[in-house]
Each structure stands twice: as C-alpha cells, then as structure tokens.
Design a protein around this motif. Structure first.
Motif, PDB file in Angstrom:
ATOM      1  N   GLY A  73       7.276   4.878  -0.472  1.00  0.00           N
ATOM      2  CA  GLY A  73       6.013   4.246  -0.134  1.00  0.00           C
ATOM      3  C   GLY A  73       5.989   3.691   1.271  1.00  0.00           C
ATOM      4  O   GLY A  73       5.553   4.341   2.221  1.00  0.00           O
ATOM      5  N   THR A  74       6.494   2.468   1.451  1.00  0.00           N
ATOM      6  CA  THR A  74       6.418   1.779   2.737  1.00  0.00           C
ATOM      7  C   THR A  74       6.952   2.627   3.880  1.00  0.00           C
ATOM      8  O   THR A  74       6.307   2.762   4.934  1.00  0.00           O
ATOM      9  CB  THR A  74       7.186   0.442   2.663  1.00  0.00           C
ATOM     10  OG1 THR A  74       6.476  -0.463   1.814  1.00  0.00           O
ATOM     11  CG2 THR A  74       7.325  -0.184   4.047  1.00  0.00           C
ATOM     12  N   ALA A  80       2.157   6.402  -5.043  1.00  0.00           N
ATOM     13  CA  ALA A  80       0.701   6.318  -5.079  1.00  0.00           C
ATOM     14  C   ALA A  80       0.227   5.214  -4.142  1.00  0.00           C
ATOM     15  O   ALA A  80       0.727   4.091  -4.188  1.00  0.00           O
ATOM     16  CB  ALA A  80       0.219   6.054  -6.501  1.00  0.00           C
ATOM     17  N   GLY A  81      -0.725   5.557  -3.293  1.00  0.00           N
ATOM     18  CA  GLY A  81      -1.228   4.605  -2.325  1.00  0.00           C
ATOM     19  C   GLY A  81      -0.852   4.945  -0.901  1.00  0.00           C
ATOM     20  O   GLY A  81      -1.434   4.407   0.044  1.00  0.00           O
ATOM     21  N   VAL A  82       0.134   5.842  -0.718  1.00  0.00           N
ATOM     22  CA  VAL A  82       0.612   6.172   0.615  1.00  0.00           C
ATOM     23  C   VAL A  82       0.467   7.670   0.850  1.00  0.00           C
ATOM     24  O   VAL A  82       0.943   8.483   0.052  1.00  0.00           O
ATOM     25  CB  VAL A  82       2.076   5.751   0.804  1.00  0.00           C
ATOM     26  CG1 VAL A  82       2.533   6.032   2.231  1.00  0.00           C
ATOM     27  CG2 VAL A  82       2.254   4.273   0.468  1.00  0.00           C
ATOM     28  N   TYR A  83      -0.188   8.033   1.946  1.00  0.00           N
ATOM     29  CA  TYR A  83      -0.423   9.434   2.309  1.00  0.00           C
ATOM     30  C   TYR A  83      -1.097  10.203   1.168  1.00  0.00           C
ATOM     31  O   TYR A  83      -0.710  11.325   0.847  1.00  0.00           O
ATOM     32  CB  TYR A  83       0.880  10.121   2.735  1.00  0.00           C
ATOM     33  CG  TYR A  83       1.056  10.152   4.233  1.00  0.00           C
ATOM     34  CD1 TYR A  83       0.544  11.185   5.006  1.00  0.00           C
ATOM     35  CD2 TYR A  83       1.700   9.109   4.876  1.00  0.00           C
ATOM     36  CE1 TYR A  83       0.683  11.185   6.383  1.00  0.00           C
ATOM     37  CE2 TYR A  83       1.849   9.096   6.254  1.00  0.00           C
ATOM     38  CZ  TYR A  83       1.330  10.148   7.011  1.00  0.00           C
ATOM     39  OH  TYR A  83       1.461  10.146   8.380  1.00  0.00           O
ATOM     40  N   CYS A  84      -2.107   9.606   0.564  1.00  0.00           N
ATOM     41  CA  CYS A  84      -2.734  10.281  -0.570  1.00  0.00           C
ATOM     42  C   CYS A  84      -4.201   9.932  -0.744  1.00  0.00           C
ATOM     43  O   CYS A  84      -4.804  10.267  -1.752  1.00  0.00           O
ATOM     44  CB  CYS A  84      -1.975   9.972  -1.864  1.00  0.00           C
ATOM     45  SG  CYS A  84      -1.828   8.215  -2.242  1.00  0.00           S
ATOM     46  N   MET A  85      -4.798   9.280   0.249  1.00  0.00           N
ATOM     47  CA  MET A  85      -6.204   8.890   0.143  1.00  0.00           C
ATOM     48  C   MET A  85      -7.126  10.103   0.259  1.00  0.00           C
ATOM     49  O   MET A  85      -8.103  10.228  -0.493  1.00  0.00           O
ATOM     50  CB  MET A  85      -6.536   7.878   1.246  1.00  0.00           C
ATOM     51  CG  MET A  85      -7.974   7.402   1.230  1.00  0.00           C
ATOM     52  SD  MET A  85      -8.300   6.276  -0.141  1.00  0.00           S
ATOM     53  CE  MET A  85      -9.965   5.739   0.259  1.00  0.00           C
ATOM     54  N   THR A  86      -6.806  11.008   1.194  1.00  0.00           N
ATOM     55  CA  THR A  86      -7.662  12.163   1.466  1.00  0.00           C
ATOM     56  C   THR A  86      -6.932  13.461   1.144  1.00  0.00           C
ATOM     57  O   THR A  86      -5.702  13.493   1.047  1.00  0.00           O
ATOM     58  CB  THR A  86      -8.076  12.197   2.947  1.00  0.00           C
ATOM     59  OG1 THR A  86      -6.900  12.415   3.755  1.00  0.00           O
ATOM     60  CG2 THR A  86      -8.745  10.887   3.358  1.00  0.00           C
ATOM     61  N   LEU A 118      11.715  -6.621   7.015  1.00  0.00           N
ATOM     62  CA  LEU A 118      12.328  -5.995   5.841  1.00  0.00           C
ATOM     63  C   LEU A 118      11.325  -5.248   4.965  1.00  0.00           C
ATOM     64  O   LEU A 118      11.620  -4.970   3.802  1.00  0.00           O
ATOM     65  CB  LEU A 118      13.086  -7.018   4.984  1.00  0.00           C
ATOM     66  CG  LEU A 118      14.194  -7.792   5.703  1.00  0.00           C
ATOM     67  CD1 LEU A 118      14.868  -8.770   4.747  1.00  0.00           C
ATOM     68  CD2 LEU A 118      15.236  -6.844   6.295  1.00  0.00           C
ATOM     69  N   GLY A 119      10.147  -4.900   5.504  1.00  0.00           N
ATOM     70  CA  GLY A 119       9.243  -4.104   4.680  1.00  0.00           C
ATOM     71  C   GLY A 119       7.794  -4.246   5.073  1.00  0.00           C
ATOM     72  O   GLY A 119       7.434  -4.252   6.252  1.00  0.00           O
ATOM     73  N   SER A 120       6.951  -4.370   4.053  1.00  0.00           N
ATOM     74  CA  SER A 120       5.503  -4.433   4.279  1.00  0.00           C
ATOM     75  C   SER A 120       4.878  -5.379   3.273  1.00  0.00           C
ATOM     76  O   SER A 120       5.454  -5.688   2.230  1.00  0.00           O
ATOM     77  CB  SER A 120       4.876  -3.038   4.118  1.00  0.00           C
ATOM     78  OG  SER A 120       4.989  -2.600   2.769  1.00  0.00           O
ATOM     79  N   GLY A 179      10.785   2.185  -4.708  1.00  0.00           N
ATOM     80  CA  GLY A 179      11.015   0.870  -4.121  1.00  0.00           C
ATOM     81  C   GLY A 179      12.203   0.827  -3.181  1.00  0.00           C
ATOM     82  O   GLY A 179      13.333   1.091  -3.592  1.00  0.00           O
ATOM     83  N   GLY A 180      11.937   0.541  -1.908  1.00  0.00           N
ATOM     84  CA  GLY A 180      12.998   0.267  -0.948  1.00  0.00           C
ATOM     85  C   GLY A 180      13.719   1.470  -0.390  1.00  0.00           C
ATOM     86  O   GLY A 180      14.813   1.322   0.168  1.00  0.00           O
ATOM     87  N   VAL A 181      13.143   2.651  -0.513  1.00  0.00           N
ATOM     88  CA  VAL A 181      13.845   3.856  -0.058  1.00  0.00           C
ATOM     89  C   VAL A 181      13.654   4.028   1.446  1.00  0.00           C
ATOM     90  O   VAL A 181      12.552   4.265   1.923  1.00  0.00           O
ATOM     91  CB  VAL A 181      13.348   5.097  -0.810  1.00  0.00           C
ATOM     92  CG1 VAL A 181      13.967   6.363  -0.206  1.00  0.00           C
ATOM     93  CG2 VAL A 181      13.694   4.995  -2.290  1.00  0.00           C
ATOM     94  N   GLN A 182      14.761   3.906   2.176  1.00  0.00           N
ATOM     95  CA  GLN A 182      14.782   4.152   3.615  1.00  0.00           C
ATOM     96  C   GLN A 182      15.732   5.284   3.997  1.00  0.00           C
ATOM     97  O   GLN A 182      15.533   5.932   5.017  1.00  0.00           O
ATOM     98  CB  GLN A 182      15.246   2.898   4.371  1.00  0.00           C
ATOM     99  CG  GLN A 182      14.368   1.688   4.233  1.00  0.00           C
ATOM    100  CD  GLN A 182      14.863   0.576   5.131  1.00  0.00           C
ATOM    101  OE1 GLN A 182      14.316   0.321   6.196  1.00  0.00           O
ATOM    102  NE2 GLN A 182      15.932  -0.077   4.714  1.00  0.00           N
ATOM    103  N   THR A 183      16.768   5.473   3.196  1.00  0.00           N
ATOM    104  CA  THR A 183      17.823   6.423   3.520  1.00  0.00           C
ATOM    105  C   THR A 183      18.165   7.279   2.307  1.00  0.00           C
ATOM    106  O   THR A 183      17.775   6.965   1.174  1.00  0.00           O
ATOM    107  CB  THR A 183      19.102   5.692   3.959  1.00  0.00           C
ATOM    108  OG1 THR A 183      19.654   5.009   2.811  1.00  0.00           O
ATOM    109  CG2 THR A 183      18.831   4.685   5.063  1.00  0.00           C
TER     110      THR A 183
END
Length: 310
Positions: free
Chosen positions: A270-271, A21-27, A66-68, A248-252
């Motif tokens: 998210g990030t 929630a908060g990422v790619y979900c505003m519109t 290391l993130g955002s 949390g922390g998912v890159q791979t």
C-alpha cells in the motif's frame, strides 16, 4: 527453478504480490498499470460503494515519519465502474473486486449485483473502513460481522473474502476466528490501516491531514509488526481452507518474506506502492528471490507459516 505461486479458491497466481485496496486502483488507467507491472500477480480494485463517492476533503493522504497517514473517506467511482473493469480483464489473471458499503444494505445489494454478473473472480468485502466519519468498523463488532456473513452466504456462491482491521488483544483473535471459521470464506486480508492516529507537522504545529481534525489511519513501515502479528495469529486460528493476504509495512523483499513466514499466501503493498509506483513489484520480487536463495528455499511452501518461536 524457484517458484512464487499461490492458490486461492482454485485460482492460480503466478506471482504473489498485488496492490492494497486504495492504492493505484482508483481509475482504470491505474489498474492497468498494476495489471501489467512485472512482479504483480494480481490486483484489487478500489473499495467500491454503490455509486460514485468523492471522499473526504484534501489533504487526506501524506507521508509521515516511518510511513503515511490518511483519511480518504472511500473515494471511488462506484461499483459499476470497477465491476465492468474486472469482467473485461478477468481472463488476464485472477483479480479481486473490493466492496465497502456504508451500510449492510449497501453491501448486500452490491453482492447481489456481483452474484448476477459475469464476474467469476474473487470479491473482497471490506469490513474495516476506519476513515469514514460517523461510521464504525463492522469487523470490531463480532455479532454484526456474523450477522452480515450469515445473510451473504444465504445467496452468494462465488469466492468471497473479507478485509479486516488490526486486532490488538489475543481474545479478539479468538473471537473473530470463531466467527470467520463458520463460513466458507476463500480468504482474509489483514491488516487495514491502524485507525485514529494523529501526526503533527513540526514546522507548523498543525495536524498533517484535514479530515476528522487530523485523525487518520497509518500505514507503511510503522505498522509492520502489527500486520505480522495479525497474519500469524489468524493463520494459527483459521481453517486451513481460508487463505491469508498479508498487508502492512512492506518496503523490501525481506518484509514480503516475513509475511509469508507468518502464514500469508499473497502479500499486498500500500503505502510504499503509493510512494514508489508499480515498479516496486519487480524490485520486491527480486529481493524476495534473493532472500529465499540465501535460505536455500525453492518455493514459498518451503517456509510459509514456519515462523520459529523461542
């Protein structure tokens, strides 16, 4: 054939990945991108307040080592906007509608509206907004958490879960689980960003975001150990009927695998979704399947929650 399915409150997910929630979900345009992205099994809407909210001043989200770091302040288009969307799209796949009122009265009013609506999917009650000036996180007050859930379940009968902040003390895992286990929750989503961090730009000696004097929530690679600890600790303490969304922390794909190993049923991004876009879901799915093949697993149930200890 290897399967990547999950079940929460009777809803079947063909894939286990979704946005945080908060990422790619505003519109609705962003939500549609996640809805149709290969590898995404669901989506969650922007955490809604009763009406439109502009959020905090920019810059309020930026990349850091290391993130955002972010202090968004709950910008959103209001509950009606997201409720209309999920009602329209709920036949496509199971969906999550997130709400985050600034007061208990707001949350109860929104849940009454959802209860009376035609939406029959999953609702995420966000008790962990760390970036609203002057507003504490409800989920760090265990008595307040119990009080709101007690009122909610006096009338709310649809599938409901809660978004939680990270906890940092073993006794706090015990305390929050003791509260949550007393209610018929469908799921918990853990973790939200780690609040009240500070990042400094080495070129300017300035903070990196404008709100709150530069204080904000951190996400991305840096939070994965905390996220995994929260998934693991809650899975060991919560009733089996309460499912877990690991965030949390998912890159791979290996990161997804580790969330499941700790007990997650679904995994949200998210990030790194913000940085890479919805194509990340297909990449993560491919990498997860490769990790499972390396271990000889054909389904998530083969290793979910099977973290080994020394």
């Amino acid at each position: 054939m290897t399967t990547l399915t999950a079940n929460i409150a009777g809803f079947e997910f063909d894939d286990i990945l979704l946005n945080a929630a908060g990422v790619y979900c505003m519109t609705t345009e962003e939500l549609d991108q996640v809805l149709t992205a290969p590898g995404a099994g669901s989506l969650v809407t922007k955490s809604a307040t009763p009406s439109f909210r502009a959020g905090n001043p920019a810059p309020r989200f930026t990349k850091m080592p290391l993130g955002s770091i972010n202090s968004m302040g709950l910008p959103n288009n209001g509950l009606d906007y997201y409720l209309d969307y999920v009602i329209t799209k709920q036949a496509v796949k199971p969906l999550f509608l997130s709400i985050a009122g600034l007061t208990k009265t707001d949350n109860l009013a929104m849940l009454h509206q959802i209860q009376a609506s035609n939406f029959n999917g999953l609702v995420e009650l966000n008790l962990s907004c760390p970036n609203v000036p002057g507003k504490p996180q409800t989920a760090y007050d265990f008595d307040a958490t119990r009080a709101i859930l007690t009122e909610v379940f006096q009338f709310y009968t649809k599938p409901l879960g809660v978004k939680l902040p990270p906890y940092f003390d073993i006794v706090h895992f015990d305390m929050v689980a003791a509260v949550l286990n007393d209610f018929p929750l469908a799921f918990v989503n853990t973790i939200n960003s780690i609040g009240n961090a500070l990042a400094i730009d080495p070129e300017t000696d300035s903070v990196m975001i404008a709100p709150k004097g530069g204080f904000g929530g951190i996400g991305g690679e840096i939070v994965k150990p905390t996220a995994l600890a929260n998934v693991r600790a809650l899975r060991l303490r919560l009733n089996p009927a309460i499912k877990i969304i690991g965030t949390g922390g998912v890159q791979t794909g290996r990161d997804v695998y580790e969330h499941i190993l700790c007990g997650a049923d679904l995994v949200s991004v998210g990030t790194n979704l913000a940085f890479e876009g919805p194509a990340i879901f297909d990449r993560l799915k491919t990498e997860l399947l490769a990790e499972m093949a390396k271990k000889g697993y054909r389904s998530l149930a083969d290793f979910r929650g099977n973290l080994q200890t020394l």
